[in-house]
Design an enzyme around this catalytic site. Structure first.
Site, PDB file in Angstrom:
ATOM      1  N   GLU A 108      40.615 -83.099   3.947  1.00  0.00           N
ATOM      2  CA  GLU A 108      41.192 -82.893   5.272  1.00  0.00           C
ATOM      3  C   GLU A 108      42.667 -82.499   5.203  1.00  0.00           C
ATOM      4  O   GLU A 108      43.439 -83.130   4.489  1.00  0.00           O
ATOM      5  CB  GLU A 108      41.064 -84.168   6.096  1.00  0.00           C
ATOM      6  CG  GLU A 108      39.687 -84.816   6.046  1.00  0.00           C
ATOM      7  CD  GLU A 108      39.691 -86.241   6.578  1.00  0.00           C
ATOM      8  OE1 GLU A 108      40.487 -86.528   7.503  1.00  0.00           O
ATOM      9  OE2 GLU A 108      38.920 -87.068   6.072  1.00  0.00           O
ATOM     10  N   HIS A 163      39.316 -82.681   9.967  1.00  0.00           N
ATOM     11  CA  HIS A 163      38.525 -83.637   9.177  1.00  0.00           C
ATOM     12  C   HIS A 163      37.325 -82.928   8.525  1.00  0.00           C
ATOM     13  O   HIS A 163      36.165 -83.229   8.827  1.00  0.00           O
ATOM     14  CB  HIS A 163      38.057 -84.739  10.120  1.00  0.00           C
ATOM     15  CG  HIS A 163      37.564 -85.995   9.471  1.00  0.00           C
ATOM     16  ND1 HIS A 163      36.745 -86.011   8.369  1.00  0.00           N
ATOM     17  CD2 HIS A 163      37.784 -87.301   9.795  1.00  0.00           C
ATOM     18  CE1 HIS A 163      36.460 -87.267   8.056  1.00  0.00           C
ATOM     19  NE2 HIS A 163      37.090 -88.074   8.904  1.00  0.00           N
TER      20      HIS A 163
END
Length: 285
Positions: free
Chosen positions: A260, A155
């Site tokens: 991400e 992330h």
């Protein structure tokens, strides 16, 4: 000959501070296997960390590169984004080599994880830095006798000076799920110009992406490459949602864009003893 790197303390947490011979630096917390800093050789910080983030046992950290496993977002019965980002990881190795620096962390199932997700697994996170590049690899092995499925993501919060001067190249003609409008769409233009609440899952990503930022006298470009991950998430909360986040400043959305590497649309399935790995490589051009 490689030199071992000892555990230090950063944000009052156990950490590995990687320094490659060319001056590249990165900081990796054992809490969550969380990468909180990356400075390429001769360059500034490339990751965004919220100044309001909480560094505490069992708490998720806002910024850097959280490890999402075994569930992305609220797409399942577990806590949002799973448990890997809030668990303590163990150090496997950390060393400075002739041309790079590398750390490997490990997370295994325990009684607490099996209460919510009844599977035996082993995760390894490897972070390697050299020059103006960082490689972040996540590997998972099924250590049990039953097959299991999971979703995962790195992330990554990329720092920008001004979101209005930022674009992302390499998304033309790609199909994506718009999590804001809750519908499938197709990217029609080459450059994505963020604005407002942005939450998209791009499917079957094959090409490299490039984050471009217009600065006062130059242009910053970060190449984003992924292997093993089929999807890419592009996320920015926008003004309204950012103001509602307790661990973000109200204007924090202007200084970050999440890009991400992810496996979401088609969950990964591992039979007993099978393993999988995925990598995101960031390069400051």
């Amino acid at each position: 000959m490689s030199k071992p790197i000892a555990i230090s303390r950063v944000h009052d947490m156990d950490a590995i501070e990687l320094v490659s011979p060319d001056g590249a630096r990165a900081t990796l917390l054992l809490h969550g296997g969380h990468l909180v800093s990356w400075q390429p050789a001769g360059a500034d910080e490339q990751l965004y960390m919220s100044p309001k983030s909480v560094f505490a046992s069992g708490q998720a950290i806002r910024g850097g590169v959280p490890v999402i496993f075994p569930q992305f977002a609220a797409r399942g019965p577990l806590q949002r984004h799973g448990f890997a980002r809030t668990k303590p990881w163990s150090l496997v190795s950390a060393e400075q080599g002739k041309d790079d620096a590398l750390a490997v962390l490990r997370l295994c199932d325990d009684a607490a994880t099996r209460m919510f997700w009844p599977h035996a697994f082993e995760l390894e996170l490897s972070v390697r830095i050299s020059g103006r590049e960082i490689q972040i690899e996540l590997a998972c092995e099924n250590k049990g006798e039953e097959a299991f499925e999971f979703t995962a993501a790195l992330h990554s919060y990329l720092r920008v000076a001004d979101l209005d001067s930022t674009s992302l190249q390499g998304l033309t003609a790609m199909r994506y799920w718009d999590s804001v409008d809750e519908m499938e769409k197709v990217q029609r233009v080459d450059l994505l110009l963020p604005g407002g609440d942005l939450d998209r899952i791009y499917h079957r990503v094959r090409e490299d992406l490039t984050l471009k930022e217009r600065l006062a006298t130059t242009e910053r470009r970060v190449q984003i490459r992924q292997q093993g991950f089929e999807d890419a998430v592009v996320w920015n909360p926008g003004a309204e949602k950012c103001a509602a986040l307790a661990d973000m400043p109200a204007d924090g959305y202007k200084q970050m864009l999440c890009v991400e590497a992810a496996a979401i649309e088609v969950p990964l399935r591992l039979a007993a003893s099978e393993s999988w790995s995925g990598m995101q490589t960031l390069t400051l051009l």
